[in-house]
Design a protein around this motif. Structure first.
Motif, PDB file in Angstrom:
ATOM      1  N   VAL A 108      48.974  32.570  29.396  1.00 53.33           N
ATOM      2  CA  VAL A 108      47.635  32.569  29.995  1.00 53.33           C
ATOM      3  C   VAL A 108      47.696  33.095  31.429  1.00 53.33           C
ATOM      4  CG1 VAL A 108      45.749  31.085  30.782  1.00 53.33           C
ATOM      5  CG2 VAL A 108      46.735  30.740  28.512  1.00 53.33           C
ATOM      6  N   THR A 109      48.766  32.734  32.155  1.00 55.30           N
ATOM      7  CA  THR A 109      48.946  33.245  33.518  1.00 55.30           C
ATOM      8  C   THR A 109      49.062  34.760  33.511  1.00 55.30           C
ATOM      9  OG1 THR A 109      50.083  31.210  34.188  1.00 55.30           O
ATOM     10  CG2 THR A 109      50.381  33.148  35.585  1.00 55.30           C
ATOM     11  N   ALA A 110      49.892  35.291  32.608  1.00 56.99           N
ATOM     12  CA  ALA A 110      50.058  36.747  32.513  1.00 56.99           C
ATOM     13  C   ALA A 110      48.746  37.420  32.128  1.00 56.99           C
ATOM     14  CB  ALA A 110      51.138  37.079  31.485  1.00 56.99           C
ATOM     15  N   ALA A 111      48.010  36.828  31.184  1.00 53.85           N
ATOM     16  CA  ALA A 111      46.736  37.400  30.762  1.00 53.85           C
ATOM     17  C   ALA A 111      45.725  37.391  31.903  1.00 53.85           C
ATOM     18  CB  ALA A 111      46.185  36.627  29.558  1.00 53.85           C
ATOM     19  N   SER A 112      45.753  36.340  32.718  1.00 56.75           N
ATOM     20  CA  SER A 112      44.843  36.264  33.872  1.00 56.75           C
ATOM     21  C   SER A 112      45.183  37.340  34.896  1.00 56.75           C
ATOM     22  CB  SER A 112      44.907  34.876  34.508  1.00 56.75           C
ATOM     23  OG  SER A 112      44.480  33.875  33.598  1.00 56.75           O
ATOM     24  N   TRP A 113      46.492  37.571  35.099  1.00 54.84           N
ATOM     25  CA  TRP A 113      46.896  38.651  36.008  1.00 54.84           C
ATOM     26  C   TRP A 113      46.476  40.010  35.451  1.00 54.84           C
ATOM     27  CZ3 TRP A 113      47.551  38.406  40.810  1.00 54.84           C
ATOM     28  CH2 TRP A 113      48.134  37.294  41.415  1.00 54.84           C
ATOM     29  N   PHE A 114      46.534  40.137  34.140  1.00 54.35           N
ATOM     30  CA  PHE A 114      46.028  41.367  33.527  1.00 54.35           C
ATOM     31  C   PHE A 114      44.563  41.568  33.913  1.00 54.35           C
ATOM     32  CE2 PHE A 114      43.316  42.788  29.984  1.00 54.35           C
ATOM     33  CZ  PHE A 114      43.681  44.129  29.941  1.00 54.35           C
ATOM     34  N   GLY A 115      43.792  40.494  33.853  1.00 56.05           N
ATOM     35  CA  GLY A 115      42.383  40.592  34.216  1.00 56.05           C
ATOM     36  C   GLY A 115      42.184  40.954  35.672  1.00 56.05           C
TER      37      GLY A 115
END
Length: 490
Positions: A108-115
């Motif tokens: 989820v952290t990585a996906a948020s950074w993607f955003g």
């Protein structure tokens, strides 16, 4: 799913064989150049010069970058040695089901950074369209940019490396231009970038501010340090090589030289931008410093930079984790889609105000995981791993109904301790996680749940590429999966 109902043998998570590892030292270094261009780096620079001089910000950034680079290389050996991804190896210190809890947090952290990076790139894309056609809708640009990046990632790791080859020289050019332009603009405003500080601090406050910059850098790249095996399992490495440094040579230049240099350059640009314009956002800085065709080209470079960063540093790790959680019914490309959806739902346009604080919190949580991985892989197992059982539902890593309480307790307590000392969160989290796990696992958990590689510490049985071994995991023939071809899936 396999005929025996084994959901652990997802085709995208099988070990990568020696002959199918296709990223060398130069390729990884090029990927790093692209990954270093991130909004967090600019924010750390802008925040740092509010309390410290630019030379002190640079020193703190270099220290933090090299320190987290060392963590990356150390943990990356898991992928190099055994061809294993982060979520698969996490079954050892957390259990076959317990692995999902910290893995999802990391995903989820990585996906948020993607955003966040997609939003940053979409503002540059919007600037280009406004410049050319008078069209102004950043949210549509955000959705389009997200979709294009996700499609690129789903094509595979080799397509990402090729894209990085294109983006890297462009990124170097824009970085140099931005520094020179912003430094000149600061000079025109009567500010010496090397001696300017918004609110100087001294004594203990200065040391705390210095350590916040160090820990912020470690906190941001802590996401990749924990998850480096998901990328390093594709690194070229010599078989039957017992020298640790020679075996990990693909990692060394990228993580210990290229990343610190370019991460520091981005921090400097953010700092100089703040000094010159009181705003660390490079898109804002570019629009203030350039116009016309030059502005359009520079904004395009920003878009390419975010694209290169997101695919390698954020989407691949998140998608690999989500694929692991879902089992064989969730292939890698579905994991990519899930990462994209989470990145959008995180509403990254609202996250900037809490970015610095979030980096310290994230750093403590993730560095605790890095410490646990270090203790499990090096201190306890001494790099020997019963890889076959990582893919067995009722093997040694089932522990207590799929949970390794030593890992879960160490992670929770280590993360809490780290965030009680936010200015030192990454270091405290690593030490606390490693220390607690070593004690709990060695003297409590593994006394109850015997580990084959500890009972019989055989190199020939439990090492991978060091002894020339490819881990050939048997899967259901219905899946049509041969381990040697799996690397084309990511």
């Amino acid at each position: 799913m396999n005929k025996d109902g084994n959901y652990l043998k997802s085709q995208d998570l099988l070990p990568i064989s020696h002959q199918n590892r296709n990223i060398g030292p130069f390729g990884f270094s090029v990927i790093w150049i692209g990954m270093a261009i991130v909004l967090a780096a600019f924010a750390m620079g802008g925040g740092g010069v509010q309390s410290l001089s630019l030379p002190m910000v640079i020193l703190a950034t270099l220290i933090g970058s090299v320190a987290i680079g060392i963590f990356m290389v150390i943990i990356g050996d898991i992928g190099v040695e055994h061809g294993l991804s982060f979520p698969v190896y996490m079954r050892a210190p957390f259990g076959t089901i317990g692995t999902h809890i910290p893995s999802i947090v990391r995903g989820v952290t990585a996906a948020s950074w993607f955003g966040i990076n997609t939003y940053f790139g979409s503002t540059a894309m919007n600037g280009i369209l406004t410049l050319l056609f008078g069209y102004d809708n950043w949210f549509i640009c955000f959705l389009i940019f997200a979709a294009v990046q996700l499609f690129n990632t789903s094509l595979g790791i080799k397509s990402i490396e090729r894209f990085a080859d294109l983006a890297a020289p462009v990124i170097i050019l824009i970085s140099c231009w931005m520094y020179v332009t912003l430094a000149d603009q600061a000079a025109e405003n009567g500010k010496d970038i090397w001696n300017w500080v918004e609110t100087p601090v001294t004594g203990g406050a200065a040391f705390t501010a210095f350590m916040v910059v160090v820990m912020s850098n470690m906190g941001f790249w802590g996401t990749l340090a924990a998850d480096m095996p998901s990328l390093s399992r594709y690194f070229k490495a010599p078989a039957n090589e017992r020298n640790w440094f020679k075996r990990n040579k693909t990692q060394l230049a990228g993580s210990l030289i290229i990343m610190p240099i370019f991460n520091t350059l981005m921090v400097v640009i953010g700092a100089v931008s703040y000094i010159a314009l009181n705003n660390y956002d490079p898109v804002f800085a570019l629009q203030e410093a350039a116009s016309g065709f030059v502005l359009g080209i520079l904004l395009l470079m920003i878009v390419l930079a975010q694209w290169s960063t997101n695919t390698s540093a954020n989407v691949i790790p998140a998608a690999t984790i989500f694929s692991n959680v879902g089992g064989p019914k969730v292939p890698f490309w579905v994991g990519v889609l899930v990462a994209g959806i989470i990145g959008i739902l995180a509403q990254p346009w609202n996250l900037f105000d809490v970015l610095s604080t979030a980096l310290l919190v994230i750093g403590g949580i993730l560095s605790s995981i890095v410490g646990i991985l270090f203790a499990d892989y090096y201190m306890i197992r001494k790099r020997r791993v019963n890889v076959y059982d990582l893919y067995e539902m009722n093997g040694q890593f089932k522990y207590m109904k799929g949970f390794n309480l030593a890992g879960l307790i160490s992670w929770i307590v280590g993360g809490i301790i780290a965030n009680l000392l936010p200015a030192y969160s990454s270091l405290v989290g690593f030490v606390a996680g490693a220390f607690l796990y070593y004690l709990l696992a060695k003297y409590w958990w593994f006394a109850k749940y015997k580990q084959a590689e500890l009972e019989d510490p055989s190199d020939e049985k439990y090492l991978g590429i060091t002894v020339g071994r490819d881990w050939d995991i048997a899967v259901d023939e219905e899946l049509g999966v041969i381990p040697e071809t799996v690397n084309e899936q990511i």
